[in-house]
Each structure stands twice: as C-alpha cells, then as structure tokens.
Design an enzyme around this catalytic site. Sequence first.
Site, PDB file in Angstrom:
ATOM      1  N   SER A  64       0.807  -1.218   0.000  1.00  0.00           N
ATOM      2  CA  SER A  64       0.000   0.000   0.000  1.00  0.00           C
ATOM      3  C   SER A  64       0.844   1.273   0.000  1.00  0.00           C
ATOM      4  CB  SER A  64      -0.930  -0.063   1.210  1.00  0.00           C
ATOM      5  OG  SER A  64      -1.784   1.019   1.256  1.00  0.00           O
ATOM      6  N   THR A 472      -0.046  -1.234  12.167  1.00  0.00           N
ATOM      7  CA  THR A 472       0.862  -1.455  11.034  1.00  0.00           C
ATOM      8  C   THR A 472       2.314  -1.051  11.322  1.00  0.00           C
ATOM      9  OG1 THR A 472       0.487   0.756  10.143  1.00  0.00           O
ATOM     10  CG2 THR A 472      -1.001  -0.966   9.376  1.00  0.00           C
TER      11      THR A 472
HETATM   12  C1  16G Z   1      -4.210  -0.166   7.153  1.00  0.00           C
HETATM   13  C2  16G Z   1      -5.699  -0.372   6.950  1.00  0.00           C
HETATM   14  C3  16G Z   1      -6.469   0.890   7.283  1.00  0.00           C
HETATM   15  C4  16G Z   1      -6.099   1.420   8.649  1.00  0.00           C
HETATM   16  C5  16G Z   1      -4.605   1.546   8.810  1.00  0.00           C
HETATM   17  C6  16G Z   1      -4.297   1.873  10.252  1.00  0.00           C
HETATM   18  C7  16G Z   1      -6.715  -1.776   5.229  1.00  0.00           C
HETATM   19  C8  16G Z   1      -6.946  -1.978   3.774  1.00  0.00           C
HETATM   20  N1  16G Z   1      -5.980  -0.713   5.560  1.00  0.00           N
HETATM   21  O1  16G Z   1      -3.699   0.717   6.226  1.00  0.00           O
HETATM   22  O2  16G Z   1      -7.836   0.565   7.256  1.00  0.00           O
HETATM   23  O3  16G Z   1      -6.668   2.671   8.859  1.00  0.00           O
HETATM   24  O4  16G Z   1      -3.981   0.311   8.475  1.00  0.00           O
HETATM   25  O5  16G Z   1      -2.936   1.851  10.468  1.00  0.00           O
HETATM   26  O6  16G Z   1      -7.155  -2.542   6.066  1.00  0.00           O
HETATM   27  P1  16G Z   1      -2.340   2.280  11.878  1.00  0.00           P
HETATM   28  O7  16G Z   1      -2.985   1.378  12.909  1.00  0.00           O
HETATM   29  O8  16G Z   1      -0.881   2.079  11.740  1.00  0.00           O
HETATM   30  O9  16G Z   1      -2.718   3.707  12.082  1.00  0.00           O
HETATM   31 MG    MG Z   2      -3.711   1.149   0.353  1.00  0.00          MG
END
Ligand code: 16G
Ligand code: MG
Length: 521
Positions: A64, A472
């Site tokens: 992504s 993430t």
């Molecule tokens: C990912 C998710 C998104 C979420 C983000 C949060 C998908 C397709 N994408 O990009 O929905 O907002 O993670 O990331 O599921 P964070 O917890 O690091 O802020």
């Molecule tokens: Mg994406």
Amino acid sequence: MDLGAITKYSALHAKPSGLILQYGTAGFRTKAEHLDHVMFRMGLLAVLRSKQTKSTIGVMVTASHNPEEDNGVKLVDPLGEMLAPSWEEHATCLANAEEQDMQRVLIDISEKEAVNLQQDAFVVIGRDTRPSSEKLSQSVIDGVTVLGGQFHDYGLLTTPQLHYMVYCRNTGGRYGKATIEGYYQKLSKAFVELTKQASCSGDEYRSLKVDCANGIGALKLREMEHYFSQGLSVQLFNDGSKGKLNHLCGADFVKSHQKPPQGMEIKSNERCCSFDGDADRIVYYYHDADGHFHLIDGDKIATLISSFLKELLVEVPVYCTKTGVKHLHHKAQEFDIGVYFEANGHGTALFSTAVEMKIKQSAKQLEDKKRKAAKMLENIIDLFNQAAGDAISDMLVIEAILALKGLTVQQWDGLYTDLPNRQLKVQVADRRVISTTNAERQAVTPPGLQEAINDLVKKYKLSRAFVRPSGTEDVVRVYAEADSQESADHLAHEVSLAVFQLAGGIGERPQPASDGEGTPH
Ligand code: 16G
Ligand code: MG
C-alpha cells in the site's frame, strides 16, 4: 497433501530463522527481502482456505502506502472481504513456523478448520508495481501449485480490483465480469449514465488532476480513461515515469502532512485528488484564491456520499468502529445501505440484496420522479466497488455526485469545518501495554493513562484526544483536536508525554509538534 514436496519446496523459500511477523491490520508488511517465505506460505494457506470455503480466494502482493523497499501480502475472502480473523491467526502461525514445523502446522490448520483436502482449490493473484512484487508473487504461485491448487495470475492490479475479481468469481458473474475490461466497463457505464443526467456539465466539472503516488493507480487509470472520458477528463501526475512510489506524494503523504504532493502544479480552486500506492484510498484537496491548502478527507467524502444518498432515501445514523477497514466493512454490512470511510480516504458503500432488488423494481415504475431517482441509485450502486474501498471507483462516484448536484469543490468543503487537529507517534517498548475500548476512543490500560488524558483534555476548549497502538507500525498513535491549532498541538504534545511516561516510552522524549504528522488548516 504431498508433505514431501511441501518440505522440499519450502526449503527453496526458507524462513530466516528467528524472524517473527504478525498478520497485522492489513496483512503482513515489512522489508521486501524478508518476505519470500511468507509469500510461499500464504500461497499454501490460500489453497487451504479455498478448499474449506469451496470458493476462489485472492492473494494480493502489496504494501500500500509504505515505502518502495517494503512489501506485503494479504488474503481476500470469498465475497471480496478481508480474511476472517480466525484465519489471520493461522496465517501468523504458518508464517512464523520454523522449517521443521511446517508440516505439523499445515496439518493442524487443516484439522482445526475441517478442510477437505480432496476438494479443488482456486486462487487468484494480483500485485502492485513495486520492484519486488513480481518475484514475490511468483513465490505465492509456488505455494499454490505445490498444494495442488489451480490459479489465475492477474499480474498488475490495484488492490480493490483484485477484491472485485474475487467477488465476481464467487457470485457466478452476478456482480460483474471477472476481467479487467469487465471492471472498466461496469464502472464506466454507470458513470457515463449518471453524468449524462447532470444539468450543469460545464468544463469545471469535467476535469480533475490525479496524483497516482507513482503506483499502480496510474497504469490502471490510464487504461481506463477512454472508457469514461465522455464524462470526465483526468490529468495524471506522479505516474511512475520518474518518481519513487509513495515518496513525497500519494494519499497518505497528503493526509498526514497536510500539503500537496510534489510534482503537481495546482491553480486556485482546481479540483485535485491523490491515490495511495495500491489505489484503495483517495483524498481530495484544492488551493483557495489566497493560496491556502484545503484537504477534503474521508470524513468529508462520506458526508458527500451519504447526504446524496439521503436525499434519495431517508435516515442515516452514524456508528464508530475500531481502526481498520475490516471492522468498518462488517459494521456497514449490518444495514440496508452502509457508507463507511476512514479519514485517511479508505471507504465505500454497501447495499443489501433486498435494497438492490427494490431499487431495480422502482426503476421500472411509471411515476417519472421516482423512476429517475431509482435509476440514479441503480447506477450509483454499480459505480461503487462493494468488495472494498477503491480510489478509482470512489473518484468516479464523487465526480458524478458533484456534477449531479452542481457543487464546486469549495462548496463541498464547506459542508462543515474540521476542528484543528494533530496526530503524533510515540515510541514505546511494547505497544501492547495500551489496550482500548469504545471503538479505540478510551484507554483501559496502562492504569492512570485515561485519567491523565481526561485531565489534559479539560484544559482546552472543544477538545478531544485519543491514543491507540498502531496496527501497522511499532508505535502508539496520538490524536488530539481543539479550538485552535496551537491548542491542538499543545494537547497532542502533552498526551504524548503522558503516553511516554505511563506506557514505557523509549528513545527521545516526545518533542512539541511543529512539523509532525499534523493537520493545520
Ligand atoms: C491499514 C488499513 C487501514 C487502517 C490503517 C491503520 C486496510 C486496507 N488498511 O492501512 O484501514 O486505517 O492500516 O494503520 O485494512 P495504523 O494502525 O498504523 O494507524
Ligand atoms: Mg492502500
């Protein structure tokens, strides 16, 4: 299961010993060079999931909006949805098994999930434009074939296009044709029909600048462009011909830095948008006459879409869920019509079969006004990608609504005003010490943290602040808003310090926000 062959091929995709990875919010993501074994194993897992569900399963190779050096993989379930949570656990187990434990883990999963190993399996594969993606998707294919699965490799696709393909294949073509032309034709036909009904179709509504994050979105939009050019002309920037993927451009950059991407020239009041690296997010923005930058994020996209639908329908209640598309998607499925968007620009609308049927019937009605509204809804339904949030599809939905309602980008922006806000990251030794409730708006642990936040919030007007562990990255996310940018910055800083003190901060103490990931307006 030919266990001998699995062991033999697995050794060709050996796991670096000691490496532990988690199936995170959106699959596995890390440096591309650490992912070969994960890809092979996700090929194996996709076959088991396909046998169990007796359906086609998707595997998407992408990271992504992450930097170009990273990569990742996620599985797509039969209705184009994210992988079921119990299988996320299997994925983590399988990805982390040492070579000698592979056979046992595969057998365990098959037994726990009552997989009929005699069942046929079919897997579809897509990948983004990262230099590492082609080789990694080949490793997925190796995994699929060694377990006797059939596959179709779509090659380069946006993430939502792969979700669409999976959905089409598992609904016997009812949702659409599972080809790239099928996707282009379905969306473009609905878009052109809709925009034909717009009374004001002056030039202003018909052109849009698109920052493609130097990713797959550029390729696919270029292929698709001529299908919908009757209703909209797009000008592509950051199309991958020069710059690096997601570097100083793309939806995530624009949203978190609150500035336009590099490589795009913006005249005042021109409508612009940015996709992310795999084209499942979109944000809009413009410069006003004074040269100020205005971001129109997922929240405002949701407002535009739901107010449009509401005019054609009745009531729209609002719900919150935990971060992550999979939570939002499931919530939206509980309703006849569900519109969901994250502020970062990922979202779509879902329509129940019952609603679709009713609308189709009404479209045949004699009464002119009702028939027109129903026809419009029919096309809108076709224009949304109901399998996943999709930058291309969302862009066309937004463009159609703006044209139909005769709204300029400034009028859309004026639907409401965001409070000034700030987002920061804090490094802690173990982010799992923070647990939350109430859709991640309240911290339950560590003790005292929520109380500290409450006390800080009281010091400012119109203020709120939340903390949560990222799904993430290895960080804690802090969000604060207040009546002025200065207050929002102060509050975010103070909350970061509380997190640092109470949740085991490491490294440097958080600095006051000056140019962090913020959102000055
Ligand atoms: C990912 C998710 C998104 C979420 C983000 C949060 C998908 C397709 N994408 O990009 O929905 O907002 O993670 O990331 O599921 P964070 O917890 O690091 O802020
Ligand atoms: Mg994406």
